[in-house]
Design an enzyme around this catalytic site. Structure first.
Site, PDB file in Angstrom:
ATOM      1  N   ARG A 131       0.853  -1.121  18.941  1.00 15.34           N
ATOM      2  CA  ARG A 131       0.982  -2.560  19.163  1.00 15.34           C
ATOM      3  C   ARG A 131       0.820  -2.943  20.635  1.00 15.34           C
ATOM      4  O   ARG A 131       0.349  -4.029  20.942  1.00 15.34           O
ATOM      5  CB  ARG A 131       2.347  -3.057  18.661  1.00 15.34           C
ATOM      6  N   SER A 139      -1.583   4.345   4.208  1.00 21.03           N
ATOM      7  CA  SER A 139      -2.748   3.685   3.610  1.00 21.03           C
ATOM      8  C   SER A 139      -3.494   2.803   4.598  1.00 21.03           C
ATOM      9  O   SER A 139      -4.617   2.400   4.333  1.00 21.03           O
ATOM     10  CB  SER A 139      -2.312   2.841   2.409  1.00 21.03           C
ATOM     11  N   GLY A 140      -2.855   2.464   5.716  1.00 20.02           N
ATOM     12  CA  GLY A 140      -3.445   1.555   6.690  1.00 20.02           C
ATOM     13  C   GLY A 140      -2.882   0.148   6.608  1.00 20.02           C
ATOM     14  O   GLY A 140      -3.372  -0.763   7.270  1.00 20.02           O
ATOM     15  N   HIS A 159       3.914   3.467  16.081  1.00 18.62           N
ATOM     16  CA  HIS A 159       3.734   2.041  15.793  1.00 18.62           C
ATOM     17  C   HIS A 159       3.863   1.206  17.073  1.00 18.62           C
ATOM     18  O   HIS A 159       3.055   0.314  17.320  1.00 18.62           O
ATOM     19  CB  HIS A 159       4.762   1.561  14.757  1.00 18.62           C
ATOM     20  N   GLY A 166      12.900  -0.151  10.297  1.00 21.79           N
ATOM     21  CA  GLY A 166      13.108   1.299  10.278  1.00 21.79           C
ATOM     22  C   GLY A 166      14.196   1.753  11.230  1.00 21.79           C
ATOM     23  O   GLY A 166      14.433   1.141  12.271  1.00 21.79           O
ATOM     24  N   GLY A 168       0.842  -1.193   0.000  1.00 21.34           N
ATOM     25  CA  GLY A 168       0.000   0.000   0.000  1.00 21.34           C
ATOM     26  C   GLY A 168       0.872   1.235   0.000  1.00 21.34           C
ATOM     27  O   GLY A 168       2.088   1.154   0.153  1.00 21.34           O
ATOM     28  N   SER A 210       0.068  -1.171   7.662  1.00 17.77           N
ATOM     29  CA  SER A 210       0.669  -1.683   8.899  1.00 17.77           C
ATOM     30  C   SER A 210      -0.398  -2.045   9.915  1.00 17.77           C
ATOM     31  O   SER A 210      -0.317  -3.104  10.561  1.00 17.77           O
ATOM     32  CB  SER A 210       1.625  -0.656   9.502  1.00 17.77           C
ATOM     33  N   ALA A 254       1.925   5.192   1.415  1.00 20.35           N
ATOM     34  CA  ALA A 254       2.192   5.767   2.727  1.00 20.35           C
ATOM     35  C   ALA A 254       0.877   6.133   3.396  1.00 20.35           C
ATOM     36  O   ALA A 254      -0.026   6.692   2.765  1.00 20.35           O
ATOM     37  CB  ALA A 254       3.079   7.002   2.596  1.00 20.35           C
ATOM     38  N   ALA A 267      11.257  -4.998  12.999  1.00 20.65           N
ATOM     39  CA  ALA A 267      11.238  -3.585  12.620  1.00 20.65           C
ATOM     40  C   ALA A 267      12.483  -3.245  11.811  1.00 20.65           C
ATOM     41  O   ALA A 267      13.604  -3.391  12.311  1.00 20.65           O
ATOM     42  CB  ALA A 267      11.168  -2.720  13.868  1.00 20.65           C
TER      43      ALA A 267
END
Length: 174
Positions: free
Chosen positions: A57, A16-17, A53, A39, A12, A19, A14, A37
Protein backbone atom coordinates in the site's frame (compact mmCIF):
# COMPACT_ATOMS: atom_id res chain seq x y z
CA UNK A 1 -13.13 -1.42 -13.65
CA UNK A 2 -14.39 1.63 -11.73
CA UNK A 3 -15.29 1.68 -8.05
CA UNK A 4 -18.59 3.58 -8.14
CA UNK A 5 -20.61 4.77 -5.17
CA UNK A 6 -21.79 2.73 -2.23
CA UNK A 7 -20.49 -0.61 -1.05
CA UNK A 8 -18.31 -2.97 -3.08
CA UNK A 9 -17.80 -6.53 -1.81
CA UNK A 10 -14.69 -8.34 -3.09
CA UNK A 11 -14.71 -12.09 -2.47
CA UNK A 12 -12.12 -14.72 -3.32
CA UNK A 13 -10.00 -17.52 -1.99
CA UNK A 14 -6.71 -17.20 -0.15
CA UNK A 15 -4.04 -15.54 -2.33
CA UNK A 16 -6.57 -15.01 -5.12
CA UNK A 17 -5.61 -11.36 -5.62
CA UNK A 18 -8.71 -9.93 -3.93
CA UNK A 19 -6.86 -7.52 -1.62
CA UNK A 20 -4.64 -6.21 -4.41
CA UNK A 21 -7.70 -5.64 -6.61
CA UNK A 22 -9.53 -3.85 -3.79
CA UNK A 23 -6.48 -1.63 -3.23
CA UNK A 24 -6.30 -0.78 -6.95
CA UNK A 25 -10.01 0.13 -6.96
CA UNK A 26 -9.51 2.40 -3.96
CA UNK A 27 -6.45 4.09 -5.44
CA UNK A 28 -8.20 4.64 -8.79
CA UNK A 29 -11.01 6.50 -7.01
CA UNK A 30 -8.73 9.52 -6.39
CA UNK A 31 -10.15 9.71 -2.85
CA UNK A 32 -8.01 9.53 0.30
CA UNK A 33 -7.68 5.80 1.07
CA UNK A 34 -8.32 4.52 4.61
CA UNK A 35 -7.47 0.89 5.33
CA UNK A 36 -9.43 -0.75 8.16
CA UNK A 37 -7.25 -3.73 9.08
CA UNK A 38 -9.01 -6.53 10.96
CA UNK A 39 -6.06 -8.94 11.14
CA UNK A 40 -4.10 -9.66 14.27
CA UNK A 41 -0.47 -10.79 14.26
CA UNK A 42 -0.61 -13.80 16.57
CA UNK A 43 2.43 -15.43 14.94
CA UNK A 44 5.38 -14.66 12.65
CA UNK A 45 3.57 -15.84 9.52
CA UNK A 46 0.64 -13.47 10.07
CA UNK A 47 3.04 -10.68 10.97
CA UNK A 48 4.76 -11.22 7.60
CA UNK A 49 1.40 -11.11 5.75
CA UNK A 50 0.47 -7.85 7.46
CA UNK A 51 3.90 -6.43 6.60
CA UNK A 52 3.48 -7.45 2.96
CA UNK A 53 0.10 -5.70 2.75
CA UNK A 54 1.46 -2.52 4.39
CA UNK A 55 4.46 -2.42 2.05
CA UNK A 56 2.27 -2.89 -1.02
CA UNK A 57 0.00 0.00 0.00
CA UNK A 58 2.81 2.44 0.71
CA UNK A 59 2.59 5.69 2.65
CA UNK A 60 -0.42 7.19 0.87
CA UNK A 61 -2.78 5.00 2.91
CA UNK A 62 -3.94 5.66 6.45
CA UNK A 63 -4.25 2.38 8.33
CA UNK A 64 -6.56 1.85 11.30
CA UNK A 65 -6.36 -1.45 13.21
CA UNK A 66 -9.91 -2.64 13.87
CA UNK A 67 -9.99 -6.23 15.13
CA UNK A 68 -13.49 -5.97 16.66
CA UNK A 69 -15.39 -2.68 16.52
CA UNK A 70 -15.74 -2.52 12.76
CA UNK A 71 -19.13 -0.78 12.63
CA UNK A 72 -17.89 2.12 14.77
CA UNK A 73 -14.73 2.43 12.67
CA UNK A 74 -16.68 2.53 9.39
CA UNK A 75 -18.99 5.14 10.86
CA UNK A 76 -16.03 7.23 11.96
CA UNK A 77 -13.93 6.87 8.80
CA UNK A 78 -16.47 6.95 5.95
CA UNK A 79 -16.73 10.29 4.24
CA UNK A 80 -17.26 11.89 0.84
CA UNK A 81 -13.55 12.67 0.47
CA UNK A 82 -12.37 9.18 1.55
CA UNK A 83 -12.66 5.61 0.38
CA UNK A 84 -12.71 3.01 3.16
CA UNK A 85 -11.28 -0.46 2.52
CA UNK A 86 -12.01 -3.21 5.08
CA UNK A 87 -9.63 -6.16 4.86
CA UNK A 88 -11.02 -8.57 5.74
CA UNK A 89 -14.44 -9.67 6.95
CA UNK A 90 -13.41 -13.27 7.64
CA UNK A 91 -10.60 -12.17 9.95
CA UNK A 92 -13.09 -9.88 11.71
CA UNK A 93 -15.48 -12.81 12.02
CA UNK A 94 -12.69 -14.95 13.48
CA UNK A 95 -11.93 -12.22 16.04
CA UNK A 96 -15.60 -12.02 17.04
CA UNK A 97 -15.81 -15.77 17.50
CA UNK A 98 -12.55 -15.97 19.46
CA UNK A 99 -13.70 -13.18 21.79
CA UNK A 100 -17.09 -14.83 22.37
CA UNK A 101 -18.97 -11.87 20.89
CA UNK A 102 -22.56 -12.12 19.62
CA UNK A 103 -21.66 -12.90 16.00
CA UNK A 104 -25.16 -12.66 14.52
CA UNK A 105 -25.85 -9.32 16.21
CA UNK A 106 -22.46 -7.87 15.18
CA UNK A 107 -22.94 -9.02 11.58
CA UNK A 108 -26.45 -7.54 11.48
CA UNK A 109 -25.10 -4.25 12.84
CA UNK A 110 -22.52 -4.21 10.04
CA UNK A 111 -25.15 -4.90 7.38
CA UNK A 112 -27.41 -2.20 8.84
CA UNK A 113 -24.51 0.28 8.79
CA UNK A 114 -23.73 -0.52 5.15
CA UNK A 115 -27.39 -0.37 4.11
CA UNK A 116 -27.77 3.12 5.65
CA UNK A 117 -25.96 4.74 2.69
CA UNK A 118 -22.48 5.65 3.87
CA UNK A 119 -21.29 9.18 3.07
CA UNK A 120 -18.50 7.75 0.90
CA UNK A 121 -17.56 4.54 -0.89
CA UNK A 122 -16.54 1.41 1.02
CA UNK A 123 -14.81 -1.72 -0.22
CA UNK A 124 -15.05 -4.88 1.87
CA UNK A 125 -12.74 -7.83 1.21
CA UNK A 126 -13.54 -11.34 2.39
CA UNK A 127 -12.44 -14.93 1.90
CA UNK A 128 -14.94 -17.21 0.25
CA UNK A 129 -14.63 -20.29 2.46
CA UNK A 130 -17.73 -22.21 1.40
CA UNK A 131 -16.36 -23.82 -1.76
CA UNK A 132 -14.37 -26.62 -0.11
CA UNK A 133 -15.15 -29.72 1.86
CA UNK A 134 -17.36 -29.71 4.95
CA UNK A 135 -15.09 -28.99 7.95
CA UNK A 136 -14.69 -31.82 10.43
CA UNK A 137 -15.18 -29.79 13.61
CA UNK A 138 -18.06 -27.73 14.92
CA UNK A 139 -16.22 -24.43 15.28
CA UNK A 140 -14.97 -24.57 11.69
CA UNK A 141 -18.47 -25.41 10.45
CA UNK A 142 -19.90 -22.53 12.49
CA UNK A 143 -17.29 -20.19 11.01
CA UNK A 144 -18.07 -21.31 7.46
CA UNK A 145 -21.80 -20.87 8.09
CA UNK A 146 -21.39 -17.41 9.68
CA UNK A 147 -19.18 -16.32 6.77
CA UNK A 148 -21.66 -17.57 4.18
CA UNK A 149 -24.57 -15.79 5.83
CA UNK A 150 -22.51 -12.59 6.25
CA UNK A 151 -21.47 -12.63 2.59
CA UNK A 152 -25.07 -13.05 1.45
CA UNK A 153 -26.28 -10.20 3.65
CA UNK A 154 -23.48 -7.81 2.61
CA UNK A 155 -23.93 -8.75 -1.06
CA UNK A 156 -27.65 -7.94 -0.79
CA UNK A 157 -26.91 -4.32 0.25
CA UNK A 158 -23.78 -3.85 -1.89
CA UNK A 159 -23.90 -1.93 -5.15
CA UNK A 160 -21.17 -4.13 -6.62
CA UNK A 161 -19.94 -7.68 -5.83
CA UNK A 162 -16.78 -9.12 -7.37
CA UNK A 163 -15.32 -12.61 -7.16
CA UNK A 164 -11.56 -12.94 -7.72
CA UNK A 165 -9.80 -16.11 -8.76
CA UNK A 166 -6.23 -16.37 -10.12
CA UNK A 167 -6.07 -12.57 -9.98
CA UNK A 168 -9.03 -12.23 -12.35
CA UNK A 169 -12.19 -10.45 -11.19
CA UNK A 170 -15.63 -11.62 -12.18
CA UNK A 171 -18.52 -9.22 -11.72
CA UNK A 172 -21.32 -10.92 -9.81
CA UNK A 173 -23.39 -7.78 -9.23
CA UNK A 174 -23.31 -4.19 -10.47
Amino acid sequence: MALGDGVTLVLGGARSGKSALAERLAEASDLAPVYLATGRAFDAEMEARIGEHRARRGNSWRTVDVPLDLVAAIGCEAGPERVVLVDCLTLWLTNLMMEGRAVEAECQALVDCLAARLPGPAILVSNEVGLGIVPENEMARDFRDHAGRLHQAVAAVAAKVLFVTAGLPMILKG
